[in-house]
Design a protein around this motif. Structure first.
Motif, PDB file in Angstrom:
ATOM      1  N   TRP A 136       0.844  -1.195   0.000  1.00 39.58           N
ATOM      2  CA  TRP A 136       0.000   0.000   0.000  1.00 39.58           C
ATOM      3  C   TRP A 136       0.876   1.240   0.000  1.00 39.58           C
ATOM      4  N   ARG A 137       0.485   2.206  -0.823  1.00 43.63           N
ATOM      5  CA  ARG A 137       1.188   3.468  -0.921  1.00 43.63           C
ATOM      6  C   ARG A 137       0.171   4.589  -0.880  1.00 43.63           C
ATOM      7  N   ALA A 138       0.482   5.638  -0.134  1.00 41.92           N
ATOM      8  CA  ALA A 138      -0.446   6.749  -0.005  1.00 41.92           C
ATOM      9  C   ALA A 138      -0.636   7.448  -1.346  1.00 41.92           C
ATOM     10  N   GLY A 139      -1.833   8.001  -1.553  1.00 46.21           N
ATOM     11  CA  GLY A 139      -2.113   8.734  -2.776  1.00 46.21           C
ATOM     12  C   GLY A 139      -1.441  10.103  -2.784  1.00 46.21           C
ATOM     13  N   GLU A 140      -1.356  10.709  -3.942  1.00 52.85           N
ATOM     14  CA  GLU A 140      -0.752  12.025  -4.096  1.00 52.85           C
ATOM     15  C   GLU A 140      -1.733  12.967  -4.769  1.00 52.85           C
ATOM     16  N   GLN A 141      -1.698  14.233  -4.372  1.00 49.72           N
ATOM     17  CA  GLN A 141      -2.525  15.285  -4.964  1.00 49.72           C
ATOM     18  C   GLN A 141      -4.008  14.890  -5.004  1.00 49.72           C
ATOM     19  N   GLY A 142      -4.481  14.412  -3.864  1.00 53.45           N
ATOM     20  CA  GLY A 142      -5.891  14.082  -3.734  1.00 53.45           C
ATOM     21  C   GLY A 142      -6.298  12.726  -4.261  1.00 53.45           C
ATOM     22  N   LEU A 143      -5.361  11.972  -4.841  1.00 51.86           N
ATOM     23  CA  LEU A 143      -5.688  10.650  -5.357  1.00 51.86           C
ATOM     24  C   LEU A 143      -5.713   9.629  -4.231  1.00 51.86           C
ATOM     25  N   GLN A 144      -6.532   8.613  -4.405  1.00 49.81           N
ATOM     26  CA  GLN A 144      -6.639   7.568  -3.399  1.00 49.81           C
ATOM     27  C   GLN A 144      -5.382   6.715  -3.381  1.00 49.81           C
ATOM     28  N   GLY A 145      -5.041   6.210  -2.211  1.00 47.77           N
ATOM     29  CA  GLY A 145      -3.878   5.351  -2.088  1.00 47.77           C
ATOM     30  C   GLY A 145      -4.027   4.070  -2.887  1.00 47.77           C
ATOM     31  N   THR A 146      -2.878   3.445  -3.170  1.00 53.05           N
ATOM     32  CA  THR A 146      -2.851   2.232  -3.986  1.00 53.05           C
ATOM     33  C   THR A 146      -2.654   1.017  -3.102  1.00 53.05           C
ATOM     34  N   LEU A 147      -3.577   0.065  -3.170  1.00 49.09           N
ATOM     35  CA  LEU A 147      -3.489  -1.200  -2.442  1.00 49.09           C
ATOM     36  C   LEU A 147      -3.450  -2.329  -3.462  1.00 49.09           C
ATOM     37  N   VAL A 148      -2.356  -3.114  -3.456  1.00 52.72           N
ATOM     38  CA  VAL A 148      -2.166  -4.154  -4.460  1.00 52.72           C
ATOM     39  C   VAL A 148      -1.781  -5.452  -3.769  1.00 52.72           C
ATOM     40  N   GLY A 149      -2.415  -6.546  -4.147  1.00 53.16           N
ATOM     41  CA  GLY A 149      -2.054  -7.855  -3.638  1.00 53.16           C
ATOM     42  C   GLY A 149      -0.809  -8.384  -4.324  1.00 53.16           C
ATOM     43  N   LEU A 150       0.082  -9.001  -3.538  1.00 54.47           N
ATOM     44  CA  LEU A 150       1.313  -9.568  -4.079  1.00 54.47           C
ATOM     45  C   LEU A 150       1.301 -11.085  -4.075  1.00 54.47           C
ATOM     46  N   GLY A 151       0.186 -11.688  -3.678  1.00 51.65           N
ATOM     47  CA  GLY A 151       0.087 -13.142  -3.686  1.00 51.65           C
ATOM     48  C   GLY A 151       0.750 -13.778  -2.479  1.00 51.65           C
ATOM     49  N   ASP A 152       1.253 -14.993  -2.681  1.00 49.77           N
ATOM     50  CA  ASP A 152       1.931 -15.763  -1.623  1.00 49.77           C
ATOM     51  C   ASP A 152       1.011 -16.027  -0.439  1.00 49.77           C
ATOM     52  N   ALA A 153      -0.197 -16.477  -0.712  1.00 52.73           N
ATOM     53  CA  ALA A 153      -1.154 -16.775   0.356  1.00 52.73           C
ATOM     54  C   ALA A 153      -0.634 -17.883   1.262  1.00 52.73           C
ATOM     55  N   GLY A 154      -1.020 -17.793   2.518  1.00 50.65           N
ATOM     56  CA  GLY A 154      -0.703 -18.848   3.467  1.00 50.65           C
ATOM     57  C   GLY A 154       0.619 -18.691   4.176  1.00 50.65           C
ATOM     58  N   GLY A 155       1.362 -17.643   3.864  1.00 54.76           N
ATOM     59  CA  GLY A 155       2.641 -17.442   4.536  1.00 54.76           C
ATOM     60  C   GLY A 155       2.453 -16.863   5.924  1.00 54.76           C
ATOM     61  N   ARG A 156       3.569 -16.574   6.583  1.00 54.93           N
ATOM     62  CA  ARG A 156       3.479 -16.027   7.943  1.00 54.93           C
ATOM     63  C   ARG A 156       4.613 -15.037   8.183  1.00 54.93           C
ATOM     64  N   GLY A 157       4.369 -14.154   9.129  1.00 53.21           N
ATOM     65  CA  GLY A 157       5.381 -13.211   9.561  1.00 53.21           C
ATOM     66  C   GLY A 157       5.542 -12.024   8.646  1.00 53.21           C
ATOM     67  N   ALA A 158       6.328 -11.057   9.122  1.00 54.62           N
ATOM     68  CA  ALA A 158       6.595  -9.849   8.342  1.00 54.62           C
ATOM     69  C   ALA A 158       7.626 -10.150   7.257  1.00 54.62           C
ATOM     70  N   PRO A 159       7.501  -9.518   6.095  1.00 56.27           N
ATOM     71  CA  PRO A 159       8.534  -9.684   5.070  1.00 56.27           C
ATOM     72  C   PRO A 159       9.731  -8.801   5.366  1.00 56.27           C
ATOM     73  N   GLY A 160      10.895  -9.215   4.874  1.00 58.08           N
ATOM     74  CA  GLY A 160      12.033  -8.313   4.798  1.00 58.08           C
ATOM     75  C   GLY A 160      12.007  -7.664   3.425  1.00 58.08           C
ATOM     76  N   VAL A 161      12.542  -6.455   3.296  1.00 58.36           N
ATOM     77  CA  VAL A 161      12.423  -5.754   2.019  1.00 58.36           C
ATOM     78  C   VAL A 161      13.683  -4.935   1.741  1.00 58.36           C
ATOM     79  N   VAL A 162      14.077  -4.889   0.465  1.00 49.93           N
ATOM     80  CA  VAL A 162      15.223  -4.097   0.024  1.00 49.93           C
ATOM     81  C   VAL A 162      15.007  -3.720  -1.434  1.00 49.93           C
ATOM     82  N   ARG A 163      15.607  -2.610  -1.863  1.00 48.81           N
ATOM     83  CA  ARG A 163      15.588  -2.214  -3.274  1.00 48.81           C
ATOM     84  C   ARG A 163      16.947  -2.483  -3.901  1.00 48.81           C
TER      85      ARG A 163
END
Length: 391
Positions: free
Chosen positions: A265-292
């Motif tokens: 999820w990312r907040a919207g800009e200039q009055g636009l609604q935020g973006t919520l997108v599913g990434l799949g991987d159902a059934g997993g557990r715990g927080a993800p680690g993330v890096v660019r």
């Protein structure tokens, strides 16, 4: 991009090497809150964990082929078992931990320390006092571990806690190294975790979980904060993560309660609604680690997490283009805990985790083959030793 390396990455939940059966077991090891794997100013990787009496640290040798040192043990006076940390652009790692208060109140105070160079000692722990709101309940306590955010331009450091009654508080250190007092950021109490980040050139912001859902708070100038968004999605507690994904923009990640799948999820800009997108991987557990990092010439966001079958899964996609699809890799490592990604000095993705004995295990990407990773290795000595590095 190719991404199936499970056949090359099997390792026992009791350790990566078959000869480990007779080695002494490590003391209990718990992951810190949030990110715990960092690249230092000299491009060496360092991993941290919470041990019985303080922090444990593993440090990559100057030449990756030379292995790792650790775990080193750094005792924390008044240690209560948890910590959080964040990295500055210079490679400094700033720590915050709740410790037994010296005033005898029974409430935890927050102590902070810093590591300025890879493999060197931490500074002495400094108490920031008991987080409190003036005139608030005298028995108010944090609902979770503190979190740390760093201003990547000025070097200022911010420690945040969520109190059961008093809302979210912040204590900040300015660029000159002077700490201020505890100030209320949000008056609303949140019983779940707080996930902060300060994007380059942007204000400090955070995602807070409460009974009514997830709220995003952001700086509004002159030390003030405002409630910016109510996220239109339920969140599994304990699964949030955050990454800076654009100029003054951050993306939050968590698991959806219905099926355990990852969402972004990312907040919207200039009055636009935020973006919520599913990434799949159902059934997993715990927080993800993330890096660019760069993959195949593209700026990509990479997440690592525990999948439905208990193994380590990796999900990657072109940054801020979640809806256009993801690449996936199954890394094996069944029995691993809390996998974290980072990028090493050679530009390879490294995924580190803890096995059930508390040993640090990791696997590295083979960039020539896309998202294919080598076998899991156990790194560091089996027993922790006191930290003896020089500042």
């Amino acid at each position: 991009m190719r991404g199936n390396s499970a056949g090359r990455t099997a390792f026992s939940a009791r350790g990566a090497a078959s000869g480990d059966a007779g080695r002494p077991a490590l003391p209990p090891v718990r992951p810190p809150a949030g990110t715990w794997l960092f690249t230092g100013g000299d491009d060496r990787l360092t991993a941290y964990a919470c041990g019985p009496d303080g922090l444990l640290r593993w440090t990559e040798a100057a030449a990756p082929a030379s292995g790792w040192t650790g775990p080193e043990r750094f005792e924390v006076p008044g240690w209560t078992g948890s910590a959080a940390m964040a990295r500055s652009r210079e490679g400094y790692v700033h720590f915050a931990a709740p410790v037994t208060a010296r005033d005898g109140s029974g409430r935890p105070e927050i102590a902070v320390s810093t590591q300025f160079q890879s493999g060197r000692a931490l500074t002495d722990w400094r108490g920031l006092g008991v987080p409190h709101v003036r005139g608030g309940p005298t028995d108010d306590v944090p609902t979770g571990p503190p979190r740390v955010a760093v201003n990547q331009r000025s070097g200022s450091v911010h420690v945040l806690v969520s109190l059961r009654h008093g809302g979210i508080l912040r204590c900040s250190r300015n660029a000159e190294g002077v700490w201020g007092g505890w100030k209320q950021l949000s008056p609303d109490p949140y019983e779940g975790e707080v996930t902060p980040l300060m994007p380059v050139g942007g204000p400090l912001e955070l995602l807070a979980l409460g009974p009514a859902g997830a709220d995003r708070w952001t700086g509004a100038g002159q030390g003030r904060f405002r409630h910016a968004d109510r996220v239109p999605s339920p969140v599994v507690p304990g699964t949030t993560a955050v990454c800076e994904t654009g100029p003054r923009r951050v993306t939050y990640f968590w698991r959806y309660p219905g099926d355990g799948s990852l969402v972004a999820w990312r907040a919207g800009e200039q009055g636009l609604q935020g973006t919520l997108v599913g990434l799949g991987d159902a059934g997993g557990r715990g927080a993800p680690g993330v890096v660019r990092t760069m993959l195949g010439g593209y700026d990509c966001t990479v997440l690592t997490h525990i999948g439905a079958d208990g193994g380590v899964e990796l999900t990657a996609y072109v940054t801020e283009n979640e809806a256009y699809g993801t690449w996936r890799a199954s890394l094996g490592g069944h029995g691993a805990l809390t996998p974290q990604p980072a990028v090493d000095a050679a530009g390879r993705i490294v995924v580190a985790a803890f096995d059930r004995d508390g040993a640090l295990v990791l696997t590295r990407q083979d960039p020539a083959q896309g998202l294919v990773f080598g076998p899991w290795d156990t790194v560091g000595s089996p027993q922790p030793r006191p930290g003896t590095g020089k500042r």
